[in-house]
Design a protein around this motif. Structure first.
Motif, short mmCIF file in Angstrom:
data_model
loop_
_atom_site.label_atom_id
_atom_site.label_comp_id
_atom_site.label_asym_id
_atom_site.label_seq_id
_atom_site.Cartn_x
_atom_site.Cartn_y
_atom_site.Cartn_z
N PRO A 1 -59.00 8.35 66.01
CA PRO A 1 -59.11 8.90 67.35
C PRO A 1 -57.85 9.29 68.18
O PRO A 1 -56.61 8.50 67.77
CB PRO A 1 -60.08 8.17 67.99
CG PRO A 1 -60.04 6.60 67.33
CD PRO A 1 -59.61 6.89 65.86
N SER A 2 -57.76 10.22 68.89
CA SER A 2 -56.80 10.53 69.70
C SER A 2 -56.18 9.52 70.34
O SER A 2 -57.10 8.64 71.03
CB SER A 2 -57.26 11.51 70.61
OG SER A 2 -56.22 12.00 71.35
N GLY A 3 -54.93 9.42 70.51
CA GLY A 3 -54.40 8.19 71.10
C GLY A 3 -54.31 6.76 70.60
O GLY A 3 -53.89 5.91 71.13
N CYS A 4 -54.63 6.63 69.42
CA CYS A 4 -54.84 5.55 68.53
C CYS A 4 -53.28 5.12 67.82
O CYS A 4 -52.87 3.85 67.41
CB CYS A 4 -55.60 5.45 67.33
SG CYS A 4 -55.04 6.61 65.98
N GLY A 5 -52.20 5.91 68.18
CA GLY A 5 -50.65 5.69 67.79
C GLY A 5 -50.32 6.45 66.44
O GLY A 5 -49.42 5.95 66.03
N LYS A 6 -51.24 7.36 66.09
CA LYS A 6 -50.53 7.92 64.93
C LYS A 6 -49.24 8.67 65.03
O LYS A 6 -48.46 8.56 64.20
CB LYS A 6 -51.69 9.08 64.26
CG LYS A 6 -53.10 8.50 64.20
CD LYS A 6 -53.91 9.46 64.12
CE LYS A 6 -54.24 10.74 64.79
NZ LYS A 6 -54.71 10.35 66.08
N SER A 7 -49.19 9.50 65.99
CA SER A 7 -47.61 10.05 66.27
C SER A 7 -46.64 9.06 66.44
O SER A 7 -45.53 9.33 65.72
CB SER A 7 -47.86 11.12 67.33
OG SER A 7 -48.74 12.04 66.95
N THR A 8 -47.02 8.01 67.16
CA THR A 8 -46.02 7.02 67.36
C THR A 8 -45.49 6.51 66.14
O THR A 8 -44.45 6.29 65.94
CB THR A 8 -46.47 5.88 68.27
OG1 THR A 8 -47.02 6.76 69.65
CG2 THR A 8 -45.38 5.10 68.82
N LEU A 9 -46.56 6.09 65.45
CA LEU A 9 -46.13 5.60 64.02
C LEU A 9 -45.08 6.58 63.44
O LEU A 9 -44.48 6.06 62.58
CB LEU A 9 -47.45 5.29 63.26
CG LEU A 9 -47.42 4.84 61.71
CD1 LEU A 9 -46.58 3.27 61.72
CD2 LEU A 9 -48.59 4.81 60.89
#
Ligand SMILES: Nc1ncnc2c1ncn2[C@@H]1O[C@H](COP(=O)(O)OP(=O)(O)OP(=O)(O)O)[C@@H](O)[C@H]1O
Ligand SMILES: [Mg+2]
Lengths: 194, 248
Positions: free
Chosen positions: B47-55
């Motif tokens: 889901p949005s905000g779960c940290g995918k881009s940060t990862l």
């Protein structure tokens, strides 16, 4: 006229070596509605009509199908004698068969969608504490994605404008819709876990 | 000491990323461990905000982790001086990020050949490869357009072509189909399948089921952590009648 029960019975006949018999029967009836044919002729017409979908359909399937349709009084076989050769059977529709083709064409029922059954599985699993619905969803997602990959690879391999490509597009869109719904399920059951 | 496989292209151990402090503390990525094998296509969903881009930023060395380590092709990113990290990013990584801007003053073709030129390729080789890549993303006829004369989806496809310019060890893609319509997505799918078949290693973050379906492995993320991992088995293609549900 065939009693209604007998027509309904048709749909309950065992699948024919893989193919769903019902749909093969409907297509055979539709082709015979246009023109009576003997078995071999019918096989050729069917191959033409089904195109790439008919790949796994053989002469045996067609004779078994014709036999069952004959028994259900939807088609009748006329013997035509041929000089110097054994008689051959030409199949044509009965009045009941004709009726059935019309029913099929005007029938708007749509195959049962998957959500209700899967939803009930999740509800029951959660209620009984048998399994974590979110795990079930993850597993199901994997299954659907493998199916989606298979269908979209096949679709990518089709040239533009191919009829098989059109059918595969339907398979792909349907799986996408199911996968999106699974995401909604995941959201719901995650929230329910707190 | 962690055991690292010979064929591992990317290895992340115990990655954490925190933003802010006290009441404003956000644990964007929590204790993520990930090994990516050569030639593997890994999709990360959640889901949005779960940290995918940060990862992805951590994996590509664009941000430093609060804790944990990232090894790319065997070398530990955090132990390197920044200049060397930058060199590795240029040479070994291809980034496809939603907000990864093209150079406005350069044509599509020039944008795509830029990474190869920066890495020291011959102008002729860089141009040939760039033309081929643009054709692969369906933009052969837009080669001389400036980004401002391309649609959002087309710009994104140029960015994808550019990410592939140096035949990177690893491609990191964040929502590569974000702006694409269905037919452009199909073009991209084709590209992903080709890349995969050629053995390109890819980690992709996506909301698109069709892209996720190209993966060998699907990782579900929630609240900064990995919560599920599914191997998507190859599965031999069945006849059309079976795929279409015509067979029982
Ligand atoms: N620079 C930052 N400062 C503070 N918080 C941040 C920063 N970057 C990201 N976050 C927070 O970290 C969390 C993870 O963000 P991230 O962008 O990785 O999510 P995402 O999974 O990529 O979401 P989406 O699918 O919407 O792109 C979010 O709660 C976000 O608000
Ligand atoms: Mg993101």
């Amino acid at each position: 006229m065939v009693p209604l029960g007998q027509v309904v019975q048709l749909e309950k006949i065992e699948p024919l070596q893989g193919y769903k018999l019902r749909i093969v029967q409907e297509v055979v009836l539709a082709l015979l509605a246009k023109q009576a044919s003997h078995g071999y002729q019918l096989q050729a017409r069917l191959a033409l009509a089904l195109g790439p979908l008919g790949g796994a359909l053989n002469a045996g399937h067609i004779y078994v199908t014709l036999g069952r349709l004959e028994k259900a009084d939807l088609v009748r076989a006329r013997r035509v004698d041929q000089a110097g050769r054994p008689d051959r059977k030409v199949y044509e529709l009965t009045a009941a068969g004709r009726e059935r083709v019309h029913e099929w064409l005007s029938d708007t029922s749509w195959p049962k969608p998957a959500p209700a059954e899967f939803h009930l599985k999740l509800v029951a699993a959660a209620a009984a504490g048998l399994a974590d619905p979110v795990r079930l969803i993850d597993k199901q997602r994997g299954e659907l994605l493998v199916g989606l990959r298979e269908a979209q690879r096949a679709a990518l391999a089709e040239p533009a404008g191919s009829v098989a490509g059109l059918l595969l597009e339907g398979v792909v869109l349907r799986l996408q819709a199911d996968l999106r719904w699974l995401e909604e399920c995941a959201r719901y059951w995650n929230a329910a876990k707190g | 000491m962690t055991v690292e496989s010979e064929t591992s292209v990317l290895s992340a151990q115990g990655l954490c990323k925190e933003y802010g402090k006290g009441a404003a503390l956000v644990r964007a990525v929590q204790a993520v461990t990930l090994e990516v094998e050569r030639g593997e296509l890994v999709a990360v969903v959640g889901p949005s905000g779960c940290g995918k881009s940060t990862l992805l930023h951590l994996l590509g060395g664009l941000e430093r982790p609060t804790a944990g380590s990232v090894r790319l092709g065997g070398s530990a990113l955090e132990r390197m001086p920044e200049a060397q990290q930058a060199r590795i990013r240029r040479r070994d990584l291809g980034f496809v990020f939603q907000a990864f801007h093209l150079v406005d003053e350069l044509t599509a073709l020039e944008n795509v050949e830029l990474p190869a030129l920066l890495a020291g390729a011959s102008p002729r080789g860089a141009r040939a490869r760039a033309s081929e890549l643009l054709a692969q993303v369906g933009l052969a006829d837009r080669a001389s357009h400036l980004p401002s004369a391309l649609s959002g989806g087309q710009q994104q496809r140029v960015a994808i072509a550019r990410a592939l310019a140096n035949e990177p060890l690893l491609v990191l893609a964040d929502e590569p189909t974000g702006n694409l319509d269905s037919s452009a997505t199909t073009e991209l799918l084709r590209l992903f399948e080709q890349l995969h078949a050629r053995g390109q290693t890819v980690v992709v973050v996506t909301h698109d089921e069709r892209i996720a379906a190209t993966a060998d492995r699907l990782i579900s993320m929630r609240d900064g952590a990995f919560v599920d991992e599914t191997k998507l088995a190859g599965g031999t293609a069945r006849p059309l009648s079976a795929m279409a549900g015509l067979e029982a």
